[in-house]
Motif scaffolding. Sequence first.
Motif, PDB file in Angstrom:
ATOM      1  N   LEU A 190      50.433  31.095  39.693  1.00  0.00           N
ATOM      2  CA  LEU A 190      50.920  30.467  38.455  1.00  0.00           C
ATOM      3  C   LEU A 190      51.973  31.385  37.845  1.00  0.00           C
ATOM      4  O   LEU A 190      51.695  32.168  36.944  1.00  0.00           O
ATOM      5  CB  LEU A 190      49.756  30.214  37.493  1.00  0.00           C
ATOM      6  CG  LEU A 190      48.655  29.272  38.009  1.00  0.00           C
ATOM      7  CD1 LEU A 190      47.569  29.103  36.957  1.00  0.00           C
ATOM      8  CD2 LEU A 190      49.214  27.901  38.405  1.00  0.00           C
ATOM      9  N   GLY A 191      53.181  31.307  38.379  1.00  0.00           N
ATOM     10  CA  GLY A 191      54.211  32.268  37.996  1.00  0.00           C
ATOM     11  C   GLY A 191      53.959  33.567  38.732  1.00  0.00           C
ATOM     12  O   GLY A 191      53.597  33.563  39.908  1.00  0.00           O
ATOM     13  N   ALA A 192      54.145  34.694  38.015  1.00  0.00           N
ATOM     14  CA  ALA A 192      53.974  36.000  38.664  1.00  0.00           C
ATOM     15  C   ALA A 192      52.519  36.416  38.752  1.00  0.00           C
ATOM     16  O   ALA A 192      52.192  37.437  39.349  1.00  0.00           O
ATOM     17  CB  ALA A 192      54.763  37.058  37.887  1.00  0.00           C
ATOM     18  N   VAL A 193      51.639  35.618  38.151  1.00  0.00           N
ATOM     19  CA  VAL A 193      50.230  35.981  38.143  1.00  0.00           C
ATOM     20  C   VAL A 193      49.438  34.972  38.983  1.00  0.00           C
ATOM     21  O   VAL A 193      49.783  33.790  39.044  1.00  0.00           O
ATOM     22  CB  VAL A 193      49.704  36.069  36.683  1.00  0.00           C
ATOM     23  CG1 VAL A 193      49.525  34.709  36.067  1.00  0.00           C
ATOM     24  CG2 VAL A 193      48.415  36.855  36.597  1.00  0.00           C
ATOM     25  N   MET A 234      45.943  33.040  39.816  1.00  0.00           N
ATOM     26  CA  MET A 234      44.649  32.640  39.258  1.00  0.00           C
ATOM     27  C   MET A 234      43.656  32.551  40.400  1.00  0.00           C
ATOM     28  O   MET A 234      43.897  31.842  41.383  1.00  0.00           O
ATOM     29  CB  MET A 234      44.783  31.289  38.559  1.00  0.00           C
ATOM     30  CG  MET A 234      43.499  30.738  37.988  1.00  0.00           C
ATOM     31  SD  MET A 234      42.887  31.586  36.521  1.00  0.00           S
ATOM     32  CE  MET A 234      44.109  31.065  35.346  1.00  0.00           C
TER      33      MET A 234
END
Lengths: 149, 149
Positions: B66-69, B71
């Motif tokens: 989820l983007g640079a992170v 989950m």
Amino acid sequence: MNNLDTTTVVQIGLIVKDVEKTARHYAEVFGIPQPSVVPIADDSFARTNYRGQASTARGKAAFFDLGAVQMELIEPVGAPSTWEEFLRTKGEGLHHIAIKTMDMAEARKFLASKGMETIQHGGWDGGQYAYVDCSEQLGTILELLHNDK
Amino acid sequence: MNNLDTTTVVQIGLIVKDVEKTARHYAEVFGIPQPSVVPIADDSFARTNYRGQASTARGKAAFFDLGAVQMELIEPVGAPSTWEEFLRTKGEGLHHIAIKTMDMAEARKFLASKGMETIQHGGWDGGQYAYVDCSEQLGTILELLHNDK
């Protein structure tokens, strides 16, 4: 809207009892400066609404940029709010993930159509937020953030 | 080591009752493909240790970028583990934030010197992890990830 139109988590929200104390530990552990504590919902833009009712509850916050994601520490002040409810029922811990949305009304409507209702919303000088209870579906609260510009 | 030598959160860990169900909702809400569910700690590299004792507890996981992170959804299987303990005591919710470390032993030693003890550790083919109980200091569990290469 068929989905949220973004897959980027921009923020993680953490509820704490003492924002100054926890911010000091983050600064020490990560080796970064301790940010100032700022009030949330402490001005005429706040218009805090919690479960359908106006609320004077506030928060004290500190923000850390940890890579591409921002960690938001929130100490609840007063009640009722989702922050105060979380601290009272679950204790300190991770409260939400946040995304940015271009169209707050559409995003709330899309989530509501899937059974995910807004539990708190409000604004600041320059934007609005909504906390949506996605705990049954996504296992957590989802915050929608909208910047006016 | 005077701090963690990184300020980048790479992963958010979410404990759920039914990983297939929650993954389906993430895919639907974010408009992304539903990933395969993978076993955690299900091979000879696992060496799961929970509060000082070997444990046969496992997890079922699904990962979303989820983007640079990332989950990470985790469904506990068996006990004892920090995943099972969290679900039993707090219910579904956000369990940890994770960072990468170059030197697992030094990072664990640094955190222990500040009163933050490792509660679970283990490995996989290519790396190791440690969950450190930082709930008093950082308001959450911190996961240290180390890739061998």
